[in-house]
Design a protein around this motif. Structure first.
Motif, PDB file in Angstrom:
ATOM      1  N   GLN A   1     -11.165   1.589  -9.717  1.00 50.48           N
ATOM      2  CA  GLN A   1     -10.275   0.623  -9.067  1.00 50.48           C
ATOM      3  C   GLN A   1     -10.939  -0.154  -7.933  1.00 50.48           C
ATOM      4  O   GLN A   1     -10.410  -1.173  -7.492  1.00 50.48           O
ATOM      5  CB  GLN A   1      -9.021   1.328  -8.526  1.00 50.48           C
ATOM      6  CG  GLN A   1      -8.129   1.879  -9.618  1.00 50.48           C
ATOM      7  CD  GLN A   1      -6.946   2.617  -9.040  1.00 50.48           C
ATOM      8  OE1 GLN A   1      -7.034   3.793  -8.752  1.00 50.48           O
ATOM      9  NE2 GLN A   1      -5.844   1.912  -8.854  1.00 50.48           N
TER      10      GLN A   1
ATOM     11  N   CYS B   1       1.004   2.002  -9.791  1.00 49.50           N
ATOM     12  CA  CYS B   1      -0.450   1.982  -9.651  1.00 49.50           C
ATOM     13  C   CYS B   1      -0.849   0.944  -8.606  1.00 49.50           C
ATOM     14  O   CYS B   1      -0.276  -0.141  -8.576  1.00 49.50           O
ATOM     15  CB  CYS B   1      -1.081   1.639 -11.004  1.00 49.50           C
ATOM     16  SG  CYS B   1      -2.874   1.559 -10.958  1.00 49.50           S
ATOM     17  N   LEU B   2      -1.839   1.294  -7.780  1.00 50.02           N
ATOM     18  CA  LEU B   2      -2.302   0.364  -6.745  1.00 50.02           C
ATOM     19  C   LEU B   2      -2.922  -0.889  -7.365  1.00 50.02           C
ATOM     20  O   LEU B   2      -2.995  -1.928  -6.726  1.00 50.02           O
ATOM     21  CB  LEU B   2      -3.325   1.061  -5.832  1.00 50.02           C
ATOM     22  CG  LEU B   2      -2.787   2.273  -5.051  1.00 50.02           C
ATOM     23  CD1 LEU B   2      -3.920   2.982  -4.325  1.00 50.02           C
ATOM     24  CD2 LEU B   2      -1.690   1.870  -4.081  1.00 50.02           C
TER      25      LEU B   2
ATOM     26  N   HIS C   1      -3.145  10.086 -14.755  1.00 54.51           N
ATOM     27  CA  HIS C   1      -3.217   8.668 -14.386  1.00 54.51           C
ATOM     28  C   HIS C   1      -4.635   8.284 -13.924  1.00 54.51           C
ATOM     29  O   HIS C   1      -5.188   7.268 -14.359  1.00 54.51           O
ATOM     30  CB  HIS C   1      -2.178   8.395 -13.285  1.00 54.51           C
ATOM     31  CG  HIS C   1      -2.103   6.977 -12.831  1.00 54.51           C
ATOM     32  ND1 HIS C   1      -1.025   6.166 -13.109  1.00 54.51           N
ATOM     33  CD2 HIS C   1      -2.970   6.207 -12.127  1.00 54.51           C
ATOM     34  CE1 HIS C   1      -1.236   4.964 -12.594  1.00 54.51           C
ATOM     35  NE2 HIS C   1      -2.406   4.961 -11.985  1.00 54.51           N
TER      36      HIS C   1
ATOM     37  N   HIS D   1      -7.822   5.841 -15.583  1.00 53.24           N
ATOM     38  CA  HIS D   1      -8.635   4.823 -14.897  1.00 53.24           C
ATOM     39  C   HIS D   1     -10.118   5.007 -15.195  1.00 53.24           C
ATOM     40  O   HIS D   1     -10.833   4.056 -15.488  1.00 53.24           O
ATOM     41  CB  HIS D   1      -8.448   4.913 -13.376  1.00 53.24           C
ATOM     42  CG  HIS D   1      -7.223   4.215 -12.870  1.00 53.24           C
ATOM     43  ND1 HIS D   1      -6.969   2.882 -13.116  1.00 53.24           N
ATOM     44  CD2 HIS D   1      -6.192   4.644 -12.106  1.00 53.24           C
ATOM     45  CE1 HIS D   1      -5.823   2.539 -12.525  1.00 53.24           C
ATOM     46  NE2 HIS D   1      -5.326   3.586 -11.911  1.00 53.24           N
TER      47      HIS D   1
HETATM   48 NI    NI Z   1      -3.560   3.707 -10.837  1.00 55.39          NI
END
Ligand code: NI
Length: 165
Positions: free
Chosen positions: A51, A93-94, A135, A139
């Protein structure tokens, strides 16, 4: 410590599969600290290196109410103990800010990972931690929670995020 920029869906770098961490050095520790600071800054409960555009298998998690129980997982692997046991949870989610969808995941799992010193550990997570682990693993595999919903819903979310920019 530095707050890093979090990539937003549909950024293509979020689709890159992370590679295994081989060196447990100072650089990795700094990365983990930056990731924790970045996650706490936006009140997240999990953040994967993917991310922030770093394609290494490392993720940080903290589901404690006081935000004082950081868990750093390196080269994580999930073992599904009973595939018939699944639990649903409304995930956010960010990298997909403002959107939440119910996702069903295997709930009876074991997590095998390395800590920042390269020591292998094993835990049997429960409840929310199980969902966050799935989760974050997604990613690291170039997947997002929106991949678990319909194409139509995913496209709608994508269009709204692109418009917000
Ligand atoms: Ni996420």
């Amino acid at each position: 410590m530095t707050i890093r920029k979090i990539l937003k869906f549909p950024h293509q770098d979020l689709r890159v599969k992370a590679s295994q961490v081989k060196e447990f050095n100072e650089e990795l520790k700094v990365l983990a600290e930056d990731m924790l600071e970045t996650m706490y800054d936006v009140k997240g409960i999990g953040l994967a290196a993917t991310q922030i555009g770093i394609h290494k298998q490392i993720a940080v998690i903290d589901i404690s109410p006081e935000k004082n129980e950081p868990l750093v997982i390196v080269n994580p692997k999930i073992e599904i103990l009973d595939a018939s046991i699944k639990e649903e949870y409304e995930e956010g989610c960010l990298s997909v800010p403002g959107f939440f969808e119910k996702i069903s995941r295997p709930a009876d799992i074991k997590l095998i990972y390395s800590d920042l010193d390269g020591v292998q550990k094993e835990i049997k997570p429960e409840g929310l931690l199980t969902k966050v682990i799935h989760h974050e693993m997604d990613h690291l595999n170039g997947k997002l929670f929106v991949d678990h919903i319909s194409e139509l819903k995913r496209r709608r979310i994508r269009n709204k995020i692109v418009k917000q920019k």
